[in-house]
Structure formats: C-alpha cells, structure tokens
Design a protein around this motif. Sequence first.
Motif, PDB file in Angstrom:
ATOM      1  N   TYR A   1       0.819  -1.224   0.000  1.00  0.00           N
ATOM      2  CA  TYR A   1       0.000   0.000   0.000  1.00  0.00           C
ATOM      3  C   TYR A   1       0.848   1.266   0.000  1.00  0.00           C
ATOM      4  CZ  TYR A   1      -1.824   4.063   2.367  1.00  0.00           C
ATOM      5  OH  TYR A   1      -2.084   5.364   2.710  1.00  0.00           O
ATOM      6  N   ALA A   2       1.996   1.229   0.681  1.00  0.00           N
ATOM      7  CA  ALA A   2       2.815   2.438   0.818  1.00  0.00           C
ATOM      8  C   ALA A   2       3.244   3.006  -0.526  1.00  0.00           C
ATOM      9  CB  ALA A   2       4.039   2.167   1.686  1.00  0.00           C
ATOM     10  N   ALA A   3       3.094   2.233  -1.607  1.00  0.00           N
ATOM     11  CA  ALA A   3       3.403   2.763  -2.932  1.00  0.00           C
ATOM     12  C   ALA A   3       2.630   4.041  -3.210  1.00  0.00           C
ATOM     13  CB  ALA A   3       3.080   1.725  -4.007  1.00  0.00           C
ATOM     14  N   ALA A   4       1.390   4.132  -2.715  1.00  0.00           N
ATOM     15  CA  ALA A   4       0.578   5.318  -2.989  1.00  0.00           C
ATOM     16  C   ALA A   4       1.154   6.570  -2.316  1.00  0.00           C
ATOM     17  CB  ALA A   4      -0.865   5.074  -2.572  1.00  0.00           C
ATOM     18  N   PRO A   5       1.299   6.602  -0.970  1.00  0.00           N
ATOM     19  CA  PRO A   5       1.861   7.811  -0.365  1.00  0.00           C
ATOM     20  C   PRO A   5       3.323   8.042  -0.702  1.00  0.00           C
ATOM     21  CG  PRO A   5       1.537   6.125   1.315  1.00  0.00           C
ATOM     22  CD  PRO A   5       0.865   5.636   0.067  1.00  0.00           C
ATOM     23  N   VAL A   6       4.088   6.976  -0.919  1.00  0.00           N
ATOM     24  CA  VAL A   6       5.492   7.153  -1.283  1.00  0.00           C
ATOM     25  C   VAL A   6       5.614   7.809  -2.658  1.00  0.00           C
ATOM     26  CG1 VAL A   6       7.551   5.870  -2.027  1.00  0.00           C
ATOM     27  CG2 VAL A   6       6.554   5.455   0.226  1.00  0.00           C
ATOM     28  N   THR A   7       4.747   7.435  -3.610  1.00  0.00           N
ATOM     29  CA  THR A   7       4.771   8.097  -4.909  1.00  0.00           C
ATOM     30  C   THR A   7       4.558   9.598  -4.742  1.00  0.00           C
ATOM     31  OG1 THR A   7       3.940   6.126  -6.042  1.00  0.00           O
ATOM     32  CG2 THR A   7       3.691   8.215  -7.194  1.00  0.00           C
ATOM     33  N   GLY A   8       3.583   9.962  -3.907  1.00  0.00           N
ATOM     34  CA  GLY A   8       3.330  11.379  -3.662  1.00  0.00           C
ATOM     35  C   GLY A   8       4.485  12.072  -2.981  1.00  0.00           C
ATOM     36  N   ALA A   9       5.064  11.418  -1.972  1.00  0.00           N
ATOM     37  CA  ALA A   9       6.179  12.031  -1.245  1.00  0.00           C
ATOM     38  C   ALA A   9       7.417  12.146  -2.125  1.00  0.00           C
ATOM     39  CB  ALA A   9       6.495  11.210   0.002  1.00  0.00           C
ATOM     40  N   ALA A  10       7.687  11.112  -2.935  1.00  0.00           N
ATOM     41  CA  ALA A  10       8.884  11.138  -3.793  1.00  0.00           C
ATOM     42  C   ALA A  10       8.862  12.317  -4.742  1.00  0.00           C
ATOM     43  CB  ALA A  10       8.984   9.829  -4.572  1.00  0.00           C
ATOM     44  N   ALA A  11       7.673  12.671  -5.206  1.00  0.00           N
ATOM     45  CA  ALA A  11       7.555  13.791  -6.149  1.00  0.00           C
ATOM     46  C   ALA A  11       7.717  15.142  -5.472  1.00  0.00           C
ATOM     47  CB  ALA A  11       6.200  13.727  -6.843  1.00  0.00           C
ATOM     48  N   ARG A  12       7.710  15.152  -4.147  1.00  0.00           N
ATOM     49  CA  ARG A  12       7.792  16.410  -3.392  1.00  0.00           C
ATOM     50  C   ARG A  12       9.114  16.590  -2.659  1.00  0.00           C
ATOM     51  NH1 ARG A  12       2.773  14.602  -3.901  1.00  0.00           N
ATOM     52  NH2 ARG A  12       0.987  16.041  -3.922  1.00  0.00           N
ATOM     53  N   LEU A  13       9.976  15.576  -2.659  1.00  0.00           N
ATOM     54  CA  LEU A  13      11.226  15.654  -1.902  1.00  0.00           C
ATOM     55  C   LEU A  13      12.354  16.326  -2.669  1.00  0.00           C
ATOM     56  CD1 LEU A  13      11.234  12.222  -0.051  1.00  0.00           C
ATOM     57  CD2 LEU A  13      11.244  14.496   0.993  1.00  0.00           C
ATOM     58  N   GLY A  14      12.189  16.526  -3.964  1.00  0.00           N
ATOM     59  CA  GLY A  14      13.189  17.259  -4.729  1.00  0.00           C
ATOM     60  C   GLY A  14      14.570  16.640  -4.629  1.00  0.00           C
ATOM     61  N   SER A  15      15.572  17.488  -4.439  1.00  0.00           N
ATOM     62  CA  SER A  15      16.961  17.030  -4.445  1.00  0.00           C
ATOM     63  C   SER A  15      17.334  16.220  -3.206  1.00  0.00           C
ATOM     64  CB  SER A  15      17.898  18.235  -4.563  1.00  0.00           C
ATOM     65  OG  SER A  15      17.727  19.106  -3.453  1.00  0.00           O
ATOM     66  N   GLN A  16      16.439  16.157  -2.210  1.00  0.00           N
ATOM     67  CA  GLN A  16      16.702  15.306  -1.043  1.00  0.00           C
ATOM     68  C   GLN A  16      16.725  13.832  -1.413  1.00  0.00           C
ATOM     69  OE1 GLN A  16      13.493  17.537   1.541  1.00  0.00           O
ATOM     70  NE2 GLN A  16      14.586  16.109   2.840  1.00  0.00           N
ATOM     71  N   LEU A  17      15.971  13.471  -2.441  1.00  0.00           N
ATOM     72  CA  LEU A  17      15.748  12.074  -2.756  1.00  0.00           C
ATOM     73  C   LEU A  17      16.771  11.558  -3.763  1.00  0.00           C
ATOM     74  CD1 LEU A  17      13.801   9.661  -2.279  1.00  0.00           C
ATOM     75  CD2 LEU A  17      12.534  10.439  -4.291  1.00  0.00           C
ATOM     76  N   ALA A  18      17.476  10.506  -3.363  1.00  0.00           N
ATOM     77  CA  ALA A  18      18.431   9.872  -4.276  1.00  0.00           C
ATOM     78  C   ALA A  18      17.812   8.681  -4.990  1.00  0.00           C
ATOM     79  CB  ALA A  18      19.658   9.405  -3.497  1.00  0.00           C
ATOM     80  N   ARG A  19      16.884   7.997  -4.290  1.00  0.00           N
ATOM     81  CA  ARG A  19      16.417   6.705  -4.816  1.00  0.00           C
ATOM     82  C   ARG A  19      15.036   6.397  -4.243  1.00  0.00           C
ATOM     83  NH1 ARG A  19      20.221   4.786  -2.893  1.00  0.00           N
ATOM     84  NH2 ARG A  19      21.542   4.928  -4.756  1.00  0.00           N
ATOM     85  N   VAL A  20      14.204   5.759  -5.062  1.00  0.00           N
ATOM     86  CA  VAL A  20      12.923   5.257  -4.587  1.00  0.00           C
ATOM     87  C   VAL A  20      12.856   3.775  -4.918  1.00  0.00           C
ATOM     88  CG1 VAL A  20      11.705   5.939  -6.700  1.00  0.00           C
ATOM     89  CG2 VAL A  20      10.419   5.604  -4.576  1.00  0.00           C
ATOM     90  N   VAL A  21      12.465   2.979  -3.916  1.00  0.00           N
ATOM     91  CA  VAL A  21      12.405   1.520  -4.058  1.00  0.00           C
ATOM     92  C   VAL A  21      10.984   1.064  -3.746  1.00  0.00           C
ATOM     93  CG1 VAL A  21      13.322  -0.703  -3.294  1.00  0.00           C
ATOM     94  CG2 VAL A  21      14.808   1.326  -3.299  1.00  0.00           C
TER      95      VAL A  21
END
Length: 238
Positions: free
Chosen positions: A76-96
Amino acid sequence: MSTFILVPGAWLGAWAWAETAEALRELGHDPRPVTLTGLAERAGEAAPGVDLDTHIADILRFAGTAGDLTLVAHSYAAAPVTGAAARLGSQLARVVYVDSAPFAEGMRMLDLMPPDAATALRGQLVDGRLPFPPLDQLSGSVTGLGPRQRELLRTSATPHPFGTYEQGLPAPVEPGPDVDRVLVACEDFATMLDAGVPALAAVNGPPWRRYDLATGHWPMLSEPGRLAGLLDTAAKST
C-alpha cells in the motif's frame, strides 16, 4: 552509507521493519522505519479525515531536511510514497518499491481491485477502518512466513484507515529525472512482470532496475536479511 526511510504497507507499522532495519545497520546504513497515522502505536490518531494526503505529509515530515534519501515503499505504501517522492526534490536519491509499483495521478487503492471486491471491503469496515484479514484468506502472499512471523502479523497488525484507499493520488506524482528507480519483486509480483501485464509495462525496464526475491508478500518478515542485502546492493550499484 545510505539513509533508508522504510514505509510499511497496510495494517503495519514501523515494527514490521525491525529485522530488516537491524540488518541494514549491520551493513553500515541508517534505516528509519516509519509508522503512518492511524496505525500501530499511532492507532489512536485514526480519524475519518485520515487519507493519502495525511500519509504523504507523514513521510515528508519524517524525512525533514535530510538529504541523499532512499525511500522504500512496501505494498500500500506505494501510494503515499509516490506522492512524497515527487515532493522531496533534491533530497531524494532513490525510490524503491517492494512488491509494489508507483501510482499514477488520480489512482486509488480501490482501483486495483474489481468493483465487487471494493464493495466487499466496505462491508468489513469498523469505524472507518479496514481490519486485517485472516491469514488463511491471503493464500500465496504468506509464502515464507513461519509460525513466529504469522503470530506477529496476527497480534501486531492494526485496522487500516480506509480513507487512504478511497482518495485518488494527488499531483505531483513524478520524482526528479535523476532519482534512481528500483523494484524488488516477490514471487507473485515477479510472475506478473514476467507475463508482461500492460499496467506494469512502464516499470518493467529502464530506467527501472529490478531485483527478485523468492518469497511472499511480506519479505521484511519472511526474508529480512535478504531484503536488506538487496537494498544494500541497490544503493551501491546506482
């Protein structure tokens, strides 16, 4: 060293990641398991207004200002993680995505099932929350779970706020172009990918990197060490 934000699936809390997190620490990483609003030790925060926006905000708040993050979504976390990943900008190196895949804009958890199944779920709600189903109803998804892990699920899983299933994922939904994209596919999901299911075509090749894990739907419980090893490999082989 990588910082892993570990986001559990429906009914679960940070507790589900305990052994995987310990294995990641032993590999030199900084694992940070998350409990989302309304679940586990935060069950008392469940309310009718808890939805995807709530859980996206949880993840962003948990991430704070830390950089070089690996964001890990189970089920289920795919849903909120998709939203968060798009908002983290340069903080995010990788999404799994662990036994899951990113959501499209407007997509709901309920869209993943036939209408009659969604209706059946609504009939199970208690105070707006979906109880954890009996394990004997989960079929092959419990592959690899021994008596200890099954008992842990039975005793620790908490009803899931159903508003998170009913809300469509709000924009934005795309992470930055330089974000590393990784899938960890367990048995049933790997079969779907190999069968060329059209809905998964976008993640079944570059720029996505795929790792398979021969176990059921809860690898953080059934194969915590091997899951940690795959996450370690993914972080070191971008």
